[in-house]
Design an enzyme around this catalytic site. Structure first.
Site, mmCIF file in Angstrom:
data_model
loop_
_atom_site.group_PDB
_atom_site.id
_atom_site.type_symbol
_atom_site.label_atom_id
_atom_site.label_comp_id
_atom_site.label_asym_id
_atom_site.label_seq_id
_atom_site.Cartn_x
_atom_site.Cartn_y
_atom_site.Cartn_z
ATOM 1 C CB CYS A 60 2.294 -3.116 16.701
ATOM 2 S SG CYS A 60 4.040 -2.619 16.665
ATOM 3 C CB CYS A 62 4.725 -5.381 9.523
ATOM 4 S SG CYS A 62 5.782 -4.702 10.824
ATOM 5 C CD GLU A 64 -2.566 -1.200 2.651
ATOM 6 O OE1 GLU A 64 -3.296 -2.166 2.874
ATOM 7 O OE2 GLU A 64 -2.370 -0.299 3.487
ATOM 8 C CB CYS A 86 -0.195 0.632 7.961
ATOM 9 S SG CYS A 86 0.678 2.182 7.848
ATOM 10 C CB CYS A 93 -0.324 -2.433 13.456
ATOM 11 S SG CYS A 93 0.167 -1.974 11.787
ATOM 12 C CB CYS A 104 2.266 7.236 3.783
ATOM 13 S SG CYS A 104 2.688 6.041 5.068
#
Length: 347
Positions: A115, A111, A91, A337, A118, A104
Site C-alpha cells: 500500500c 507486510c 509492533e 503501523c 503504509c 492493536c
C-alpha cells in the site's frame, strides 16, 4: 523442546499425555500462561516440584521480550516492539480509550501488500506470525495492566497492526478463538475487530465461521483505478468484488462493516471521491471511518487541512452515510503501523 504458548486447553491436554496427568492440569497450566503471567513452569506453584521439573525439560513457554517501548506525552498510547526467539520483531499498541483499553496486534512481521501510504510494507514481509506469537502480544499487555494494580484489563482487540490478517488465516482464526476462551481473556467476539485490505475468498470464508467479530475493510478510494494506485492488491481483488464480499459479511453476521478511508491531501479527499464513495456505499449496513493520514516520510503523502477533512465528513453525513473521524492517538510516538519496527531495522 516444544513451545506450548498458543495451545488450547485441549491441545495442551494432548501434549501432556506422556505425563499421565489428570485432565484438569491442562486447564491449570493454560490459566497460568494466559492469565497469571507465568513464563516458566517454576512459577506454577500448584504443581509439585517434581512435575515442574519434568515439564521444564519437555516444554518451553515462548514469550517475546520487549525490545523498545514508546509512551505518548498524554499517556493514552503506548507502542511496544516485541521480539520473538528468532529475532523477528513486531509492533503492538495499547490505546487507553474512554470506553476501556484497546490493543492493536500485528499478524505478520512486515507486510507485502504494498500500500502506497503504509510504513509496514517498506521492508516487505519477513514471515507470518504463529497463533502463539499473535496471542502473546495481547497477553504481554494484559500482564502489564494487571501489574499496574488498577483493576484494568484488555477490553477490545483490533487486528489492524502490521500484515494482512486474512493472508495468515488459520493462525489469526486460532488467535481469535483463544481470546474468547475463559481460561485466556474471555473476550466477547463482538469486542474483536479484524481489518483487511480485501482478500475476497477469505472474507467469504470468515463470514461462515460463526464468530460475529466486527469486520473493517481498508477501502481508501471509491474507484477502481485510484484504489489500484494506492493498494496494488486491488488489481487481484477488484473494488466491486471487495464491497460485494463485505456486504455478504454484514448480511450473514448482522454486523455493521466499517470501511476505513485514509484521507490524503489532493489524492482521495475531493468532491469527486466523496460523490463516488456515497454512490458505492448507499444502502449498506456500513459506516465509514475517516483517517487523516499519519504521514510516513518515505511516502511523500500529506494530511489534508482541517477544513478539507471537515468538508468530506459533512458531505458524507449530508448524504446519509454513517461516518466518524478517527481520533488521533500516538502521533508523537509514530504510532502508525511499521514505523517503530522500521527504525530498528534501519538502525
Amino acid at each position: 523442546m516444544k513451545d506450548i504458548f498458543g495451545l488450547t486447553a485441549e491441545e495442551l491436554q494432548e501434549a501432556l499425555q506422556p505425563f499421565s496427568l489428570p485432565k484438569y492440569r491442562a486447564r491449570q497450566i493454560a490459566e497460568w500462561m494466559y492469565q497469571r503471567g507465568a513464563t516458566g513452569f517454576a512459577d506454577m506453584t500448584n504443581l509439585s516440584k517434581k512435575l515442574r521439573e519434568e515439564l521444564s525439560s519437555a516444554f518451553v513457554i515462548g514469550r517475546p521480550k520487549c525490545k523498545d517501548r514508546l509512551d505518548s506525552a498524554d499517556g493514552h498510547t503506548t507502542k511496544f516492539l516485541l521480539e520473538f526467539a528468532d529475532g523477528t520483531a513486531v509492533e503492538t499498541v495499547l490505546m487507553r480509550q474512554p470506553y476501556g483499553n484497546s490493543i492493536c496486534v500485528s499478524t505478520q512481521a512486515g507486510c507485502n501488500m504494498g500500500c502506497a501510504f503504509c510504513a509496514s510494507t517498506l521492508h516487505g514481509m519477513a514471515r507470518n506470525l504463529t497463533t502463539g506469537e499473535i496471542l502473546s502480544q495481547a497477553i504481554v499487555i494484559s500482564d502489564m495492566l494487571r501489574a499496574e494494580g488498577q483493576g484494568e484489563s484488555v477490553d477490545t482487540v483490533v487486528i489492524m497492526g502490521s500484515g494482512e490478517p486474512l493472508m495468515n488465516y488459520e493462525n489469526v482464526l486460532g488467535f481469535i478463538r483463544l481470546l474468547h476462551e475463559d481460561y485466556v481473556l474471555g473476550l466477547s467476539y463482538r469486542s474483536i475487530t479484524l481489518s483487511t485490505s480485501g482478500i475476497v475468498p477469505q472474507m467469504y470464508k470468515l463470514a461462515e465461521e460463526g464468530i460475529p467479530i466486527s469486520l473493517s475493510v481498508s477501502l481508501h478510494a471509491p474507484a477502481q483505478e485510484l484504489r489500484s494506485t494506492l493498494m496494488p492488491i486491488n488489481r487481484k481483488y477488484p473494488l466491486a468484488d471487495v464491497v460485494r464480499a463485505a456486504r455478504h459479511y454484514a448480511e450473514v453476521t448482522k454486523r455493521r462493516v466499517t470501511y476505513e478511508y485514509i484521507l490524503i491531501d489532493r489524492v482521495n479527499d475531493g468532491e469527486e471521491q466523496a460523490r463516488e464513495l456515497v454512490s458505492l456505499l448507499r444502502g449498506q449496513l456500513a459506516s465509514v471511518n475517516l483517517i487523516p493520514i499519519n504521514p510516513v516520510a518515505e511516502r511523500h503523502l500529506l494530511r489534508p487541512s482541517a477544513a478539507r477533512i471537515d468538508w468530506f465528513e459533512r458531505y458524507l453525513t449530508a448524504h446519509h452515510i454513517n461516518v466518524t473521524v478517527r481520533r488521533e492517538m500516538g502521533t508523537d510516538i509514530q504510532a502508525a503501523c511499521g514505523q517503530l519496527r522500521n527504525k530498528h531495522l534501519e538502525g
